[in-house]
Design a protein around this motif. Structure first.
Motif, PDB file in Angstrom:
ATOM      1  N   ILE A   1       0.864  -1.177   0.000  1.00 54.09           N
ATOM      2  CA  ILE A   1       0.000   0.000   0.000  1.00 54.09           C
ATOM      3  C   ILE A   1       0.900   1.227   0.000  1.00 54.09           C
ATOM      4  O   ILE A   1       1.790   1.329   0.846  1.00 54.09           O
ATOM      5  CB  ILE A   1      -0.887   0.011   1.249  1.00 54.09           C
ATOM      6  CG1 ILE A   1      -1.783  -1.234   1.266  1.00 54.09           C
ATOM      7  CG2 ILE A   1      -1.740   1.273   1.305  1.00 54.09           C
ATOM      8  CD1 ILE A   1      -2.503  -1.432   2.582  1.00 54.09           C
ATOM      9  N   PRO A   2       0.741   2.149  -0.944  1.00 59.48           N
ATOM     10  CA  PRO A   2       1.626   3.310  -0.981  1.00 59.48           C
ATOM     11  C   PRO A   2       1.734   3.972   0.394  1.00 59.48           C
ATOM     12  O   PRO A   2       0.733   4.385   0.973  1.00 59.48           O
ATOM     13  CB  PRO A   2       0.955   4.236  -2.000  1.00 59.48           C
ATOM     14  CG  PRO A   2       0.245   3.298  -2.914  1.00 59.48           C
ATOM     15  CD  PRO A   2      -0.251   2.182  -2.027  1.00 59.48           C
ATOM     16  N   THR A   3       2.952   4.013   0.879  1.00 62.60           N
ATOM     17  CA  THR A   3       3.191   4.524   2.226  1.00 62.60           C
ATOM     18  C   THR A   3       4.411   5.446   2.200  1.00 62.60           C
ATOM     19  O   THR A   3       5.456   5.073   1.672  1.00 62.60           O
ATOM     20  CB  THR A   3       3.454   3.353   3.204  1.00 62.60           C
ATOM     21  OG1 THR A   3       2.359   2.437   3.135  1.00 62.60           O
ATOM     22  CG2 THR A   3       3.599   3.856   4.627  1.00 62.60           C
TER      23      THR A   3
ATOM     24  N   ASN B   1       5.832  -2.159   7.418  1.00 62.45           N
ATOM     25  CA  ASN B   1       5.315  -1.271   6.377  1.00 62.45           C
ATOM     26  C   ASN B   1       5.922   0.117   6.472  1.00 62.45           C
ATOM     27  O   ASN B   1       6.098   0.794   5.470  1.00 62.45           O
ATOM     28  CB  ASN B   1       3.797  -1.140   6.516  1.00 62.45           C
ATOM     29  CG  ASN B   1       3.106  -2.338   5.929  1.00 62.45           C
ATOM     30  OD1 ASN B   1       3.720  -3.112   5.213  1.00 62.45           O
ATOM     31  ND2 ASN B   1       1.829  -2.477   6.218  1.00 62.45           N
ATOM     32  N   ASN B   2       6.179   0.538   7.668  1.00 61.22           N
ATOM     33  CA  ASN B   2       6.634   1.910   7.842  1.00 61.22           C
ATOM     34  C   ASN B   2       8.098   1.970   8.261  1.00 61.22           C
ATOM     35  O   ASN B   2       8.523   2.903   8.909  1.00 61.22           O
ATOM     36  CB  ASN B   2       5.768   2.627   8.879  1.00 61.22           C
ATOM     37  CG  ASN B   2       5.752   1.888  10.191  1.00 61.22           C
ATOM     38  OD1 ASN B   2       6.204   0.755  10.261  1.00 61.22           O
ATOM     39  ND2 ASN B   2       5.256   2.541  11.233  1.00 61.22           N
TER      40      ASN B   2
ATOM     41  N   GLN C   1       0.054  -8.228 -10.107  1.00 58.61           N
ATOM     42  CA  GLN C   1       0.165  -7.723  -8.735  1.00 58.61           C
ATOM     43  C   GLN C   1       1.587  -7.907  -8.210  1.00 58.61           C
ATOM     44  O   GLN C   1       2.178  -6.999  -7.626  1.00 58.61           O
ATOM     45  CB  GLN C   1      -0.814  -8.450  -7.819  1.00 58.61           C
ATOM     46  CG  GLN C   1      -0.800  -7.902  -6.395  1.00 58.61           C
ATOM     47  CD  GLN C   1      -1.457  -8.832  -5.394  1.00 58.61           C
ATOM     48  OE1 GLN C   1      -1.501 -10.038  -5.594  1.00 58.61           O
ATOM     49  NE2 GLN C   1      -1.975  -8.275  -4.325  1.00 58.61           N
TER      50      GLN C   1
ATOM     51  N   ARG D   1      -0.679   1.943  -9.347  1.00 58.26           N
ATOM     52  CA  ARG D   1      -0.899   1.940  -7.902  1.00 58.26           C
ATOM     53  C   ARG D   1      -0.336   3.184  -7.201  1.00 58.26           C
ATOM     54  O   ARG D   1      -0.909   3.671  -6.239  1.00 58.26           O
ATOM     55  CB  ARG D   1      -0.309   0.701  -7.235  1.00 58.26           C
ATOM     56  CG  ARG D   1      -0.669   0.640  -5.744  1.00 58.26           C
ATOM     57  CD  ARG D   1      -0.142  -0.586  -5.050  1.00 58.26           C
ATOM     58  NE  ARG D   1      -0.544  -1.796  -5.748  1.00 58.26           N
ATOM     59  CZ  ARG D   1       0.102  -2.943  -5.659  1.00 58.26           C
ATOM     60  NH1 ARG D   1       1.181  -3.031  -4.896  1.00 58.26           N
ATOM     61  NH2 ARG D   1      -0.311  -4.009  -6.330  1.00 58.26           N
TER      62      ARG D   1
ATOM     63  N   TRP E   1      -4.409   7.286  -6.958  1.00 58.23           N
ATOM     64  CA  TRP E   1      -4.502   6.687  -5.622  1.00 58.23           C
ATOM     65  C   TRP E   1      -3.702   7.435  -4.574  1.00 58.23           C
ATOM     66  O   TRP E   1      -3.902   7.239  -3.371  1.00 58.23           O
ATOM     67  CB  TRP E   1      -4.034   5.221  -5.659  1.00 58.23           C
ATOM     68  CG  TRP E   1      -4.845   4.363  -6.563  1.00 58.23           C
ATOM     69  CD1 TRP E   1      -4.420   3.725  -7.686  1.00 58.23           C
ATOM     70  CD2 TRP E   1      -6.249   4.052  -6.457  1.00 58.23           C
ATOM     71  NE1 TRP E   1      -5.446   3.036  -8.273  1.00 58.23           N
ATOM     72  CE2 TRP E   1      -6.583   3.216  -7.535  1.00 58.23           C
ATOM     73  CE3 TRP E   1      -7.250   4.399  -5.544  1.00 58.23           C
ATOM     74  CZ2 TRP E   1      -7.876   2.731  -7.746  1.00 58.23           C
ATOM     75  CZ3 TRP E   1      -8.542   3.912  -5.743  1.00 58.23           C
ATOM     76  CH2 TRP E   1      -8.833   3.094  -6.827  1.00 58.23           C
ATOM     77  N   THR E   2      -2.734   8.238  -4.993  1.00 54.03           N
ATOM     78  CA  THR E   2      -1.871   8.897  -4.010  1.00 54.03           C
ATOM     79  C   THR E   2      -1.950  10.416  -4.071  1.00 54.03           C
ATOM     80  O   THR E   2      -1.441  11.092  -3.185  1.00 54.03           O
ATOM     81  CB  THR E   2      -0.395   8.499  -4.214  1.00 54.03           C
ATOM     82  OG1 THR E   2       0.055   9.023  -5.476  1.00 54.03           O
ATOM     83  CG2 THR E   2      -0.220   6.996  -4.218  1.00 54.03           C
TER      84      THR E   2
ATOM     85  N   ALA F   1      -7.532  -6.805  -7.352  1.00 56.15           N
ATOM     86  CA  ALA F   1      -8.296  -5.753  -6.675  1.00 56.15           C
ATOM     87  C   ALA F   1      -7.691  -4.397  -7.041  1.00 56.15           C
ATOM     88  O   ALA F   1      -6.629  -4.316  -7.663  1.00 56.15           O
ATOM     89  CB  ALA F   1      -8.244  -5.979  -5.170  1.00 56.15           C
ATOM     90  N   ALA F   2      -8.384  -3.347  -6.643  1.00 55.83           N
ATOM     91  CA  ALA F   2      -7.923  -1.996  -6.955  1.00 55.83           C
ATOM     92  C   ALA F   2      -6.488  -1.814  -6.486  1.00 55.83           C
ATOM     93  O   ALA F   2      -6.105  -2.273  -5.412  1.00 55.83           O
ATOM     94  CB  ALA F   2      -8.820  -0.976  -6.283  1.00 55.83           C
ATOM     95  N   GLY F   3      -5.712  -1.137  -7.299  1.00 52.77           N
ATOM     96  CA  GLY F   3      -4.294  -0.967  -7.004  1.00 52.77           C
ATOM     97  C   GLY F   3      -3.436  -1.789  -7.931  1.00 52.77           C
ATOM     98  O   GLY F   3      -2.247  -1.517  -8.097  1.00 52.77           O
TER      99      GLY F   3
END
Lengths: 480, 554
Positions: free
Chosen positions: A89-91, A138-139, A243, A260, A265-266, A347-349
């Motif tokens: 997920i774009p982070t 993730n972060n 994906q 994505r 989306w961002t 799925a979306a992304g």
């Protein structure tokens, strides 16, 4: 670099000039200086590759995908992601990455082929090119190499992956069809319906539907609760080549596909803040997918040595009798070789088939290797993957070597893995999800849980029979 | 004179906002803009909210399942027209389809209705309805197949004779039945009416018996002509307070109100000594959302002129509800029409946060419409669709989405009516047909396309409070947490009960944790996006629900 220019840019431009009506392959083409450090000089225009592709179109797209797969992305292309993490997920990072490369959080390579190269490009990787899955950090904006923050994985080969995805799509459709049938029956009869989930002979437990439309998920086995078979990665948690490609481009190279990481989306065209906007187009991703999907399946080679031939033949029988084939199923039937990209399950992304008018169909039947695939009486292609596309718990109290990860991944417990497809196993040592098992014998002995009975049967064999089984497995190779 | 003063105030308030949100419509937002196609007549919904002064306000709709198929049905107020029940016959992803059920409501509860709120009041298998009226309010006990019977007598409920325009409910600790709050408007029989004659509001706790017993109301004095109210856990204490938005058109020395509702004790208002700041607006509707997922909700308050967006100030603490307005900085003032030449202030009514484009960010719908023919306010006053932006602000997309009709909006609901994961929109209009917008997906030049991923979540628990009113739903994907509350109240005379929608953007899976109304936290549930998820308290696994497909109904 020179090769790229000569193979694509110049012929394309020439063709466009000479024939007038021809469309260019790509958009954003630039004429590079000979010493340019860029790896990408042009981007694929997805609209050029819509509908059922001809052999020539498919070859063209595959060739561009091969170039991208082998490209060593540089900062001029958009390589690096100083202000974005490796997360799917774009982070955003909280602060700029202290170093461009970092073994856990990435970047960990600047080319797909840096890791997928054994025995040839698209192949597997040695322990030296293990990767670290992003689950759990993730972060991350730290430089820890503590494994508690990630799971270390060996690089899989990609040969036959188009067939794997097609099988997964058909099996997902089967399972979801069974769910639909259970719901329909439950609503019609007013009584709960419990149906077996089975596709291509592989059982995935049971599903129970109630008359009010509720579905019990407790008895589903070896597949996600949405009944989407996600055939990629050692856990079986990635839905599609597309994906996987979008994830990997960001994670490993800091190359962010628009589908994505773009403005939709961002809110930004340069999400990773490396000064490059819209780093990879949908068409670029399609090219990479096409190249991977078109990789031939590994085969079963006939050894020159008659002694090996004899041992392999014996080992093939043992493979069946001791239970290897119950999970490492030698072949699964496939109805169609029409590879839709985008596919039906994302799925979306990740670009979905329903959100573009420029979706393509790659008819894998057009590829030479497809002609050699065996077929059954119903005309189905028998895909020799030696797998079942199902997840199994691979540990028990006594045998727990495969339970060496500290984190679950994308809802899959730490000691549960999708059956490794054994096609190509003869070419892709080392073994195990971490690539830390040097021999096939060692990998077999590590089977606990669902593989325990076969393991015990293997241990009960005479030495000669054990050797024969290895001889057989060593014939399953990627043939360059 | 009063109108002129009011207009002046509105213009003064609005002036500061002009440079921020006006004409943002001209630039297409980067995120998906939903295509909202008006299909009311095609879908079998033909209904108007009508009436004179008493029905200048009100015009609500309750959206809930009344026949056990989990598809959201609708009951729409009619004012002087009969309220109308519409049963949902839509199939998954198919065209919206409703059947009007004539005589679906008992006579007394179908006339003079200003609004409806759904609520399972007696903990049986059927959702009940609270009917707000000009005159006696009614509690309708739900039964099989969308049947309703008056339960005022059975529940010892005195519906009174007030002009009711707001409602909220909560389940207080250890109570089997909900505590009800009714907001009342102008006392038309009082001397000097209409100005300065707001009715008291009412809080009614259930008696400690085996069946609901609402015989002992507490009057919440003073009343300031509440047009919306909601029980809200504003300070994360687990003890919801009662937030009211009041219409300054008719009160004197009034203000917005927050009532402390401590178990077993009479409700009392927060005062200036508590840090409560006087805010005077033409309060019409409340929408609550925890926009930054910090556990402290924000509130959109609709009014004439600019909408307020309140967030808890840094000076606040758990006993001091100090709020500041961030509507200007967030671009959420929506103070005058975003298209057309009419630059007069607009008039906001129903407000509701939800993620209508499934990008993971909350959007804000506001129903708009002149009170009647107020000359100092915009006559063409289209509804707003403020899309949440990537930087935490809002941008107007009402015109692009297709909802900018020339109708005077009042109540409404943002609900997925055909169970395709995309939120649809119903707007009740004054003296005009109900608008029913089907969400077709994201606008592109070549036609709609699918938007982001989503989840819809239904909570259930045994015993009291079947629908887990008061529960908090946390949906975590990656680093992002999205928060929703199960609430009964707010909006403008309109309520929704059923699946709670959460857009998850590009996240294809999520972990859900529930804070149940009793304060108990659930274990995390792992779910895949684009599913309807049913979670029963105490269960270690979720269930998925699948709506009927077209072929099943043929």
């Amino acid at each position: 670099m020179q090769q790229l220019i000569s193979r694509f840019t110049i012929p394309t431009v020439l063709a466009a000039v000479i024939f007038g009506t021809c469309l260019p392959l790509t958009v954003h083409a630039e004429t590079p200086m000979p010493w340019s450090e860029r790896a990408i000089f042009e981007h694929v225009d997805q609209s050029r590759f819509a509908g059922v592709l001809s052999k020539a179109e498919l070859d063209e797209l595959i060739a561009f995908g091969e170039t991208l797969f082998g490209a060593r992305f540089t900062t001029l292309d958009g390589g690096g992601r100083p202000m974005a993490t490796q997360a799917i997920i774009p982070t955003k990072r909280k602060r700029a990455a202290p170093a461009t490369f970092q073994r856990l959080a990435g970047l960990d390579s600047n080319s797909c082929a840096s890791c997928h190269n054994d025995p040839v490009m698209g192949g597997a990787g040695d322990f030296a090119v293990n990767v670290f899955v992003s689950e759990g950090f993730n972060n991350a904006d730290f430089d820890s190499t503590d494994p508690q923050f990630s799971n270390e994985r060996n690089t899989n080969h990609l040969f036959g992956s188009g067939l794997v995805e097609l099988l997964a799509r058909e099996m997902s459709a089967d399972l979801q069809g069974i769910r639909r049938e259970a719901l329909k029956l439950a609503r019609k009869t007013g009584e709960e319906q419990r149906l077996r989930l089975v596709s291509k002979g592989i059982r995935f437990g049971w599903i129970s539907a109630k008359p009010d439309g509720l579905v019990e998920l407790k008895e589903i086995d070896g597949v996600d609760t949405d009944l989407v078979i996600r055939p990629f990665s050692q856990k079986g948690v990635m839905t599609s080549l597309r994906q996987f490609t979008v994830n990997a481009l960001n994670h490993h190279h800091g190359m962010q596909p628009v589908e994505r990481f773009g403005a939709r989306w961002t809110g930004e065209t340069d999400f990773d803040e490396d000064g490059k906007s819209d780093e990879l187009t949908a068409g670029d991703v399609s090219a990479l997918v096409a190249w991977q999907a078109a990789l031939p399946p590994p085969g079963e080679m006939v050894p020159e040595s008659t002694e090996w031939q004899k041992a392999a033949a014996q080992g093939g029988e043992i493979y069946q009798t001791i239970g290897c084939a119950s999970c490492h199923v030698p072949a699964l039937p496939l109805d169609s070789l029409a590879f839709h990209d985008p596919g039906p399950l994302d799925a979306a992304g990740t670009m979905r088939s329903t959100e573009t008018h420029n979706g393509a169909i790659y008819d894998l039947e057009l590829l030479n290797w497809a002609q050699e695939l065996p077929r059954n009486e119903q005309g189905q292609i028998m895909v020799p993957l030696f797998g079942d596309l199902k997840r199994h718990k691979m540990t028990d109290r006594q045998i727990a070597a495969f339970g060496n990860e500290l984190l679950s991944q994308r809802f899959v417990e730490r000691d549960v893995f999708q059956t490794t497809e054994l096609w190509g196993v003869g070419s892709t040592a080392p073994y195990g999800h971490r690539g830390d098992m040097i021999s096939l014998d060692e990998a077999i002995r590590a089977h606990g849980g669902a593989g325990r009975d076969a393991r015990e049967a293997y241990l009960d064999l005479e030495d000669a029979d054990q050797t024969a089984l290895i001889a057989y497995l060593k014939t399953l190779v990627i043939e360059p | 004179m009063i109108i002129s003063l009011k207009t002046g105030l509105v213009l003064a308030i609005s002036a500061a906002c002009l440079s921020h949100s006006f004409a943002q419509e001209a630039v297409a937002p980067m995120m998906d803009v939903p295509v909202l196609e008006e299909v009311a007549l095609k879908a079998g919904v033909d209904h108007s909210y009508t009436g004179a002064w008493e029905h200048f306000v009100g015009g609500g709709v309750a959206v809930f399942d009344c026949n056990g198929d989990r598809l959201p049905d609708m009951v729409i107020a009619g004012g002087t027209s009969e309220a109308q029940l519409f049963v949902n016959n839509s199939t998954a992803g198919g065209p919206l389809a409703f059947t009007a059920v004539d005589g679906g409501l008992p006579d007394k509860s179908s006339k003079g209705v200003t609004g409806f709120y759904p609520l399972n009041l007696d903990n049986d298998d059927y959702t009940d309805l609270v009917v707000l009226r000009v005159g006696e309010n009614v509690i309708l006990k739900g039964g099989p197949n969308c049947s309703f019977t008056s339960a005022n007598r059975a529940f010892a409920f005195d519906g009174g004779r007030a002009w009711s325009t707001a409602f909220a409910a909560t389940f207080e600790p250890d109570q089997q039945f909900p505590t009800l709050a009714f907001g009342n408007y102008v006392d038309r029989s009082a001397a000097g009416s209409p100005w300065g004659t707001c009715h008291d509001n009412v809080l009614i706790r259930p008696g400690a018996v085996d069946v609901p017993n609402y015989a002992e109301p507490q009057f919440l004095t003073p009343g300031f002509c509440a047009l919306s109210m909601i029980f809200t856990d504003w300070n994360r204490s687990g003890e919801p307070a009662l937030r009211m938005t009041n219409d300054r058109q008719y009160y004197r020395d009034g203000e917005e109100q927050l009532w402390r509702v401590s178990p077993g004790r009479p409700a009392r208002t927060y005062r200036r000594a508590d840090g409560w700041k006087t805010v005077r607006i033409w309060g019409m509707g409340i929408a609550e959302a925890d926009l930054d997922a910090d556990g402290l909700p924000e509130y959109a308050l609709t009014s004439m002129g600019d909408t307020k967006l309140q967030t808890l100030d840094e000076e606040a603490d758990e006993a001091s509800p100090i709020y500041r307005d961030v509507a200007v900085e967030k671009g959420a003032t929506a103070h005058r029409p975003y298209i057309g030449d009419d630059l007069k202030p607009s008039t906001g009514w129903h407000a509701e946060f939800n993620d209508i484009n499934n990008d993971g960010r909350q959007d804000l719908f506001i129903a708009k419409g002149n009170v009647e023919t107020m000359p100092d306010f915009a006559a063409y006053d289209p509804d707003n669709l403020l899309l949440g932006t990537f930087d935490g602000k809002f941008v107007e997309a009402g015109g692009l989405s297709g909802i900018a009709l020339n109708r005077r909006g009042r109540g409404g609901a943002v609900v997925d009516l055909n169970m395709d994961g995309m939120l649809d929109l119903v707007v009740v209009n004054r003296e005009a047909p109900v608008s029913l917008f089907q969400n077709r997906g994201a606008h592109t030049e070549s036609g709609p396309r699918p938007m982001g991923n989503w989840l819809q979540i239904e909570l259930r628990q045994r015993g009291a409070n079947r629908d887990a009113v008061g529960a908090t739903i946390n949906v975590k994907s990656g680093n992002e947490t999205r928060v929703r509350k199960v609430q009964i109240g707010g909006g403008h005379a309109s309520g929704h009960l059923g699946f709670v929608h959460v857009g998850t953007g590009v996240a294809e899976r999520a972990q859900i944790r529930i804070k149940w109304p009793d304060g108990e936290w659930s274990a995390p549930y792992r779910v895949f996006a684009n599913n309807f998820v049913v979670i029963e308290k105490g269960s270690d696994v979720v269930q998925y629900w699948y709506p009927p497909e077209a072929e099943e109904t043929q």
